[in-house]
Every structure is written in C-alpha cells, then in structure tokens.
Design a protein around this motif. Structure first.
Motif, PDB file in Angstrom:
ATOM      1  N   HIS A 242      -7.723  -7.088 -32.684  1.00 30.37           N
ATOM      2  CA  HIS A 242      -8.778  -6.463 -33.498  1.00 30.37           C
ATOM      3  C   HIS A 242      -9.903  -5.922 -32.620  1.00 30.37           C
ATOM      4  O   HIS A 242     -10.095  -4.717 -32.539  1.00 30.37           O
ATOM      5  N   LEU A 243     -10.615  -6.804 -31.926  1.00 33.90           N
ATOM      6  CA  LEU A 243     -11.705  -6.347 -31.058  1.00 33.90           C
ATOM      7  C   LEU A 243     -11.798  -7.198 -29.791  1.00 33.90           C
ATOM      8  O   LEU A 243     -12.889  -7.402 -29.259  1.00 33.90           O
ATOM      9  N   ALA A 244     -10.646  -7.709 -29.340  1.00 32.51           N
ATOM     10  CA  ALA A 244     -10.545  -8.377 -28.038  1.00 32.51           C
ATOM     11  C   ALA A 244     -11.200  -9.750 -27.995  1.00 32.51           C
ATOM     12  O   ALA A 244     -11.595 -10.222 -26.922  1.00 32.51           O
ATOM     13  N   GLY A 245     -11.307 -10.434 -29.132  1.00 29.30           N
ATOM     14  CA  GLY A 245     -11.830 -11.802 -29.126  1.00 29.30           C
ATOM     15  C   GLY A 245     -10.901 -12.747 -28.380  1.00 29.30           C
ATOM     16  O   GLY A 245      -9.700 -12.489 -28.255  1.00 29.30           O
ATOM     17  N   CYS A 264      -8.612 -16.164 -35.008  1.00 29.38           N
ATOM     18  CA  CYS A 264      -9.536 -15.643 -33.994  1.00 29.38           C
ATOM     19  C   CYS A 264     -10.959 -16.111 -34.290  1.00 29.38           C
ATOM     20  O   CYS A 264     -11.411 -16.050 -35.441  1.00 29.38           O
ATOM     21  N   HIS A 267     -13.660 -12.763 -35.890  1.00 34.30           N
ATOM     22  CA  HIS A 267     -13.684 -12.228 -37.256  1.00 34.30           C
ATOM     23  C   HIS A 267     -12.576 -12.814 -38.126  1.00 34.30           C
ATOM     24  O   HIS A 267     -12.319 -12.314 -39.217  1.00 34.30           O
ATOM     25  N   SER A 269      -9.180 -13.003 -37.797  1.00 30.36           N
ATOM     26  CA  SER A 269      -7.787 -12.548 -37.859  1.00 30.36           C
ATOM     27  C   SER A 269      -6.863 -13.720 -37.555  1.00 30.36           C
ATOM     28  O   SER A 269      -7.167 -14.566 -36.706  1.00 30.36           O
ATOM     29  N   PRO A 282      -8.984  -9.000 -40.150  1.00 26.55           N
ATOM     30  CA  PRO A 282      -8.980  -7.547 -40.046  1.00 26.55           C
ATOM     31  C   PRO A 282      -8.002  -6.937 -39.039  1.00 26.55           C
ATOM     32  O   PRO A 282      -7.781  -5.727 -39.075  1.00 26.55           O
TER      33      PRO A 282
HETATM   34  S1  FES Z   1     -11.802  -9.898 -32.393  1.00 24.14           S
HETATM   35 FE1  FES Z   1     -12.077  -9.556 -34.508  1.00 24.14          FE
HETATM   36  S2  FES Z   1     -10.667 -10.916 -35.414  1.00 24.14           S
HETATM   37 FE2  FES Z   1     -10.343 -11.179 -33.316  1.00 24.14          FE
END
Ligand code: FES
Length: 306
Positions: A242-245, A264, A267, A269, A282
C-alpha cells in the motif's frame, strides 16, 4: 482572501528549475493549515465507510488495483464530450444527456476516491483534499448547468458547463500529481523478481527466529518479513504494497478461513502470510511471497514464489 485562507494557500518558494504548477502543488503538500479539516473529513469518512468488504470493494481489492483512477474516465469523458458538443449547433439534447451521464459517473468516482483518500499519508491527503474540492466544485457547477439546460436556459447551461470543465481540469491535474508524483495507489512492495535471482538463498538460522512473532531479515537489497510458526517459516517482502509500511511490526491474526495473516501497522492492510494475498485493503496488490525450507544444518533458505 482572509489571513487564514492566505496562510493555507500561499505559494511555497519554488526550488530552482521547478515549474509554477509544480511549485503550487508542492506548496499544498506542505500546507499544515489544511490538517484540521482533513482530520474532520477523515473521521467522517472512516465512520461512514468502516473497514470491511464494502470498503475493500471501493479500494479495488477484488480488481487487484485501485478503481478510482479508471472511474474518473466517466465524468471526464462525458463532460469533455459535452463541452465539444456545446461548441456545435443542434447538439442541445446530446449535451444534456452527457452532462447527466457525467453526474451519474461522478457518484462512484467520488466514493472510491474518498475511500482511498482516507488511508493516505498526510501530504497526500492535503493534495487530495484540494483535488476533491476542485472536482466537487465541478460536480456542483454541472448540476446547476443541467438544471439550467432542462429549464431551457441553454446559454447559462453552457457557460456553467465550461466553468465546471475548468474546475475539473484543475482537479485532474492534482489527481495526476497524487498518482504519479506522490504514488498514491501505486504498488509500493519491492519488485522481488528484479532484486532476487532465481533459486534458493540462505537467509538465517531457524533457531534465531522467535515462534509466532515476526521479525525482519535482509536478503541482498531486500527487507523481508519472516514469521516462524512451529516448523513453518513464512516469508514476505517487508515493505507493504500500500504505502511501504513495515510489515514485521504488524499484528498476526487469523482470517475467517483460519489462515494466518499479518495486519500492516500503518493503515491496516491484511495479507495472508502463506502467499501474500490481500484479505483486506487499502492495499490492492498482493504482497510478494517466498517459499522457504529449513536445511538439516538449521539454515532457513528462501526463493521467490512465482
Ligand atoms: S502502508 Fe498502508 S496499509 Fe501498509
């Protein structure tokens, strides 16, 4: 413009070589004056669209990629076509239908956009908020335009349509910045096929892996999420798609089918640890997964799942 509004929208100093439109949008990225409004709207969106199958569908989990960008083709296509017809004689009825079709397409487009926006980083949300204000203004102008056209006020309807198209283009530019400069909606997981050669690779000693607790290990250029559950070792790329978490900092849960998943920490996921498939957004892209084996020597080896 009052002092507060000028604080929110004033232009940031442009870096050398930055074009004026880019400088304006990068200024919006840094406008923390938008954050109070963002917090309020985000809270409302999250209450109205709680995590679950409906929100997953709005994110595009079943499609495997976000559905908001392709849906924007509906209002953009209908309204830009109406604008061309408005320049031609004898097209009153066709323009009216296209304006109405664009409004119908704007509803799912807005819903999917709001779902995605509610799970972004703050800099992305600042640009996204102004994007939504622009496209919302376009929808409002086209609504009034349609009413004017239906009432026979064709000139006013066309003028309002062109004003709406202007707002729509501004919103579209901001949407392009979100998608391509800020990479909202892109797959942020490492491209393992480019970073890991084919075949088995030594990763670590099985004895150093805690049972039931994920850890991060490194394979060449790649950070990996590693989870040992008894004799099984599950390995995924660590950067969330999603955004590299950091997935190794996530919670381990089981889904409805009883499969182990990682949530995650950024957010929420949720991915199956067996194969990296998406259980909840997401994120919409599968997390790259690895096959693993433990040698008699106790060394854990991995190779990318194809
Ligand atoms: S970075 Fe957004 S859910 Fe993993």
């Amino acid at each position: 413009m009052n002092r507060r509004a000028s604080k929110i929208f004033r232009r940031a100093p442009a870096a050398p070589g930055t074009t004026a439109p880019v400088a304006v949008v990068e200024g919006i990225e840094r406008r923390d004056g938008l954050d109070r409004a963002i917090g309020a709207v985000q809270g409302a969106v999250r209450r109205g669209l709680p995590k679950g199958p409906a929100k997953d569908a709005l994110h595009g989990v079943p499609a495997g990629h976000p559905v908001h960008p392709p849906l924007t083709d509906l209002p953009i296509g209908a309204w830009s076509s109406a604008a061309i017809l408005d320049l031609l004689p004898g097209t009153r009825r066709a323009s009216q239908v296209l304006v109405a079709a664009g409004l119908a397409g704007a509803v799912p487009t807005a819903l999917t956009g709001l779902a995605d926006w509610s799970e972004l980083h703050r800099e992305q949300q600042r640009v996204g908020l102004v994007h939504a204000l622009s496209t919302g203004t376009a929808s409002l102008l086209y609504t009034v335009s349609l009413v004017a056209r239906v009432r026979g006020r064709e000139g006013a309807g066309r003028a309002l349509g062109f004003a709406g198209l202007t707002a729509l283009m501004a919103g579209g530019y901001l949407g392009g910045h979100l998608a391509f400069r800020q990479a909202a909606g892109a797959n942020h997981a490492d491209l393992t096929s480019h970073l890991v050669p084919l075949g088995w690779h030594d990763l670590c000693a099985a004895a150093e892996l805690p049972d039931g607790w994920p850890v991060q290990r490194r394979l060449g250029y790649l950070d990996l999420f590693v989870l040992r559950r008894g004799d099984d070792v599950h390995v995924l790329a660590d950067r969330c798609s999603h955004l590299a978490g950091p997935l190794h900092q996530g919670r381990i849960v089981t889904d409805d089918a009883g499969d182990a998943c990682v949530v995650c920490p950024w957010h929420g996921s949720t991915f199956r640890v067996d194969d990296g498939s998406v259980v909840h957004g997401p994120a919409t892209a599968r997390q790259p997964a690895f096959e693993s084996r433990v040698l008699d020597s106790g060394t854990v080896q991995v190779r990318p799942l194809t």
